[in-house]
Design a protein around this motif. Structure first.
Motif: not given
Lengths: 204, 215
Positions: A68-74, A76-83
């Motif tokens: 299955w496709a899985v995220p390759k990179k974590r 970041s918290l900032e990016r998660r909050m932005n999304r």
């Protein structure tokens, strides 16, 4: 006597239960009891022998399984909050109170400050389409060469003959709506008043 | 200077016009765009008040302004103007209306011939989707109920008149109270002073006597 018999019975019952439990644990039907209360049990050697682990090679792994496709990179918290919430300069996803609403001076409904009032407009639109239909029906395909005037019930009597000659008068059934005042420019439809009452001045 | 003044060659419109025309999307391409604009121009001249997509309406409004302006400038004997009217107006009985009704109506005006308003949008509409909002365009002097009521001076609203009166009364009452207060204070001061004076007058001889006694 009775007590002795009871003791024997209870001991027997306990022994049977413990045997059942240990058997279940060793065969893998139940999890083993916690270590603290573990009793040293002489285990059967056949049960203990571990299963032979078949080692899959990488090639076999790729061939036999679905990847299955899985995220390759974590992220970041900032990016998660932005999304999640958006960013204030670009797209802000949070619910914000509107500050561009005003109250209509005529009817009291709220509407956007840069648009017409929805309540008033619905009323006006209904009347306008009614009048438009009447006018279009009356004019038909003939060339339009006179200014069109709409007169409601009881207004035709006040109109002068000259006015009816220079204008195309279209009569509409029903009385004039109270919120649709007469056009102040059409002086000929109504005689100027003869009253000599003086207007009250300096009110308030 | 024998040059013609460029500004007088074409009508100066009374509404702001974009420097470049809008590229209104249409499945039929640029011809479809013109077709759409022609239908809007015709409808506006026929019905005198229409509700259309903002961008389409704003684009067509300029052509209506130009048509009326040219009709006023040149009259119905001018061939180019008549050709233009013939092109833009699909229903030919409206061409008569342009020259016989609208020209006299707008001949001596100084403001634009049309008005445009933003049509109401539902409250829940997010600001992003405001891009497809409608606008209501009308010819001035139409026989329909006015879209915007004439602004009344808010000082003449009955609530404001009553509030003003109440304010006046309250202030008058307060001033009277203050005046009364001051007066009573002044009276109290004067009476106190007179009492002091009286006391001083009564005390001074006794003091002198005591002093003399001590001496």
């Amino acid at each position: 006597m009775l007590t002795k018999a009871q003791l024997v019975l209870s001991k027997l019952k306990y022994g049977v239960l413990s045997l059942e439990h240990t058997l279940a644990c060793t065969l893998g039907f139940q999890p083993p009891p916690p270590i603290d209360f573990n009793v040293a049990v002489t285990q059967i050697s056949s049960v203990l022998t571990p299963k032979p682990v078949t080692k899959l090679s990488l090639k076999e792994l790729f061939d036999t399984s679905i990847l299955w496709a899985v995220p390759k990179k974590r992220r970041s918290l900032e990016r998660r909050m932005n999304r999640k919430y958006g960013s204030k300069d670009q797209v802000w996803k949070m619910l914000m109170p509107r500050t561009d609403l005003t109250v209509c001076n005529t009817c009291g409904y709220t509407h956007h400050s840069k648009t017409l009032c929805g309540n008033c407009y619905a009323k006006i639109k209904e009347e306008t389409t009614r009048l438009q239909d009447k006018i279009v029906e009356a004019l038909g395909l003939n060339p339009v060469d006179k200014e069109v005037v709409v007169l409601y019930k009881g207004e035709k009597e006040h109109a002068s003959e000259e006015f009816s000659e220079t204008h195309r008068v279209i009569e509409v059934e029903g009385e004039r709506p109270p919120w649709f005042s007469k056009n102040l420019l059409q002086k000929t439809t109504q005689k100027p008043s003869d009253s000599t009452d003086v207007k009250p001045t300096e009110l308030g | 200077m024998n040059q013609a003044e460029v500004t007088k060659l074409v009508s100066r419109l009374r509404i702001p016009i974009l420097a470049k025309h809008r590229r209104l999307r249409n499945p039929e391409g640029p011809q479809g765009r013109v077709k759409k604009l022609r239908s809007i121009v015709t409808a506006l001249l026929k019905y005198e008040r229409i509700e259309v997509y903002h961008y389409d309406g704003d684009e067509a409004r300029g052509y209506v302004e130009r048509l009326i302006s040219d009709a006023i400038r040149h009259g119905d004997t001018h061939k180019e103007t008549m050709d233009m009217a013939d092109f833009w107006i699909e229903e030919k009985n409206i061409v008569h209306k342009l020259f016989k009704v609208l020209v006299p109506r707008f001949q001596n005006t100084t403001v634009s011939y049309t008005r445009a308003y933003n049509a109401p949008i539902p409250h829940a509409t997010p600001e992003k989707s405001d891009l497809s909002f409608h606008s209501v365009i009308e010819l001035r002097g139409n026989p329909f109920p006015p879209l915007v009521q004439r602004a009344v001076d808010s000082r003449l609203h009955i609530q404001n008149v009553l509030l003003d009166e109440a304010k006046k009364e309250y202030r008058a009452q307060k001033y009277a109270e203050i005046a009364q207060d001051l007066e009573s204070r002044a009276n109290a001061d004067s009476s106190a002073k007179s009492e002091e004076l009286a006391q001083n007058n009564s005390q001074t001889p006794s003091e002198t006597t005591t002093e003399t006694e001590t001496k």
